[in-house]
Design an enzyme around this catalytic site. Structure first.
Site, PDB file in Angstrom:
ATOM      1  N   ASP A  19       0.851  -1.199   0.000  1.00 28.83           N
ATOM      2  CA  ASP A  19       0.000   0.000   0.000  1.00 28.83           C
ATOM      3  C   ASP A  19       0.887   1.250   0.000  1.00 28.83           C
ATOM      4  OD1 ASP A  19      -2.533  -1.613   0.656  1.00 28.83           O
ATOM      5  OD2 ASP A  19      -1.218  -2.076   2.344  1.00 28.83           O
ATOM      6  N   GLU A 276       1.807  -6.498  -5.211  1.00 29.95           N
ATOM      7  CA  GLU A 276       1.503  -5.702  -6.409  1.00 29.95           C
ATOM      8  C   GLU A 276       2.728  -4.978  -6.957  1.00 29.95           C
ATOM      9  OE1 GLU A 276      -2.219  -3.653  -6.452  1.00 29.95           O
ATOM     10  OE2 GLU A 276      -1.406  -1.978  -7.610  1.00 29.95           O
TER      11      GLU A 276
END
Ligand code: TRH
Length: 382
Positions: A19, A276
């Site tokens: 994040d 990610e």
């Protein structure tokens, strides 16, 4: 000259580093390449500080790489003048007083909800759609990173692939990187390992230790800590002091900044990545990689893996394609026996996988990068 734009990015860390890593990468690219004044409001500066070493872990207001980092806790009472654009990282929610101020503004900021990356086809139809806020007279725009021209694209800094090629040609720089980790790399298969806890890892380490080939595997300190601890029987490697068993050298690396992490991926022949952002960086490395997808309920992550593999393997022959699928699947379900068994075929397929990875990176690089598409979109809404 057009006025300097101001953007806020709001980030709440769910866990790990993705994040913060994605939001910070976007923030610093906006600042460096688009001259935008960026404030990153983040609830967990300590997590970010692991990958931005110049940032003090306890900082509440600090600048790194041209980005102002502020504690999210103070955003509600101290956000000051509203920016031109606000990016809500991964739909984490904006503080209520901030939204109220937006609703009262004559010209509210463009509100972007930055979504998770996925290769699933439905992303194309959902990208850049507006959604009226259920409570306030505001519109949110949903921004989906992705792999096709119908998505927001991928984060890719200007000149990244040129820097990668220069590094690959620079023997001294690569040698220095491995030297700092205390490993001899001659004739070794160089592996960078960044994964979640994985029951398949000890079996894979066994295969490497007992195999014919010298394998050097670099793992960041603390990553898959329980498995590394058990496999080394407590003799865990430390930076500069690797653990050696059979043909395997297991080296520990300190956490480094994002650019240094890229260089480690560029220096390795095989990259295990996860989540990610490291997943995307492995693609820019144009080398074989194994993606440990962030585990989700009902095996939703395996559908994500399938969707991505279907894109990656388009130009691959049947044998490497099957070998890659078998190994990725075993790794992602944490099946120790299957991973150990799948390794030999995957290892044999690496030259073909490397060619396909290069072609894939070149294909992606022909598309505009996420920061640029996002800036252009927001400018059209201002
Ligand atoms: O750490 P991740 O698993 O993060 C996330 C979060 O778990 C999140 O909740 C989840 O939704 C998301 O994955 C999909 O993996 P990721 O995304 O690869 O982030 C790691 C970041 O850390 C990336 O920006 C690279 C960076 N990094 C460094 O900069 N230096 C390092 O030494 C290492 C090991 C990583």
């Amino acid at each position: 000259m057009p006025p300097t734009l101001r953007w806020d990015i709001v980030c709440r860390v769910v866990d790990n580093f993705g994040d913060a890593g994605v939001c910070f990468r976007l923030a610093r690219t906006l600042a460096a390449e688009h001259g935008i004044v960026v404030t990153l409001w983040i609830d967990d500066v300590a997590s970010l500080a692991r990958i931005v070493p110049s940032l003090p872990a306890g900082a509440v207001d600090a600048v790194a790489d041209g980005v102002r980092m502020r504690a999210l806790a103070s955003c509600a009472s101290d956000h000051g003048e509203l920016p031109d654009v606000v990016v809500e990282g991964f739909g984490c929610g904006l503080p209520e007083p901030y939204v109220r101020a937006m609703a009262a503004a004559a010209r509210p900021p463009v509100w972007i909800v930055l979504e998770y990356l996925s290769a699933e086809p439905w992303i194309d139809a959902s990208h850049a759609l507006p959604s009226p806020h259920p409570q306030w007279p505001l519109v949110r725009w949903f921004w989906f990173p992705g792999f096709t021209a119908h998505t927001g694209g991928l984060l890719r800094e200007a000149g990244l692939l040129t820097r990668r090629e220069a590094f690959r040609r620079d023997d001294a720089a690569r040698a220095a990187l491995w030297r700092t980790l205390g490993v001899a790399t001659r004739d070794a298969l160089l592996v960078s390992l960044f994964c979640y806890a994985n029951p398949a890892l000890p079996a894979l380490l066994d295969v490497w230790a007992d195999g014919d080939e010298h394998v050097v595997c670099v793992v960041p300190v603390g990553v898959a800590g329980a498995e590394v601890d058990a496999w080394t029987q407590g003799a865990v490697p430390h930076p500069g002091a690797p653990f050696v068993r059979g043909r395997l050298t297991l080296a520990a690396a300190p956490f480094v900044d994002q650019d240094a992490f890229d260089r480690r991926l560029w220096a390795s022949a095989l990259n295990f990545v996860r989540g990610e952002d490291s997943f995307v960086r492995a693609q820019w490395a144009a080398a074989p990689f194994v993606w440990h997808v962030y585990p989700q309920d009902a095996d939703a992550h395996l559908a994500k893996m399938d969707a991505f593999l279907s894109r990656l393997e388009v130009a691959m022959d049947a044998a490497p394609r099957a070998a890659q699928r078998a190994f990725w699947y075993a790794w992602n379900v944490g099946d120790a026996a299957a991973a150990a068994e799948a390794w030999a075929a995957y290892r044999a397929a690496l030259p073909a996988v490397e060619r396909a990875s290069g072609a894939w990176a070149a294909h992606l690089a022909a598309q505009p990068d996420l920061t640029r598409t996002l800036v252009e979109f927001c400018e059209s809404k201002l």
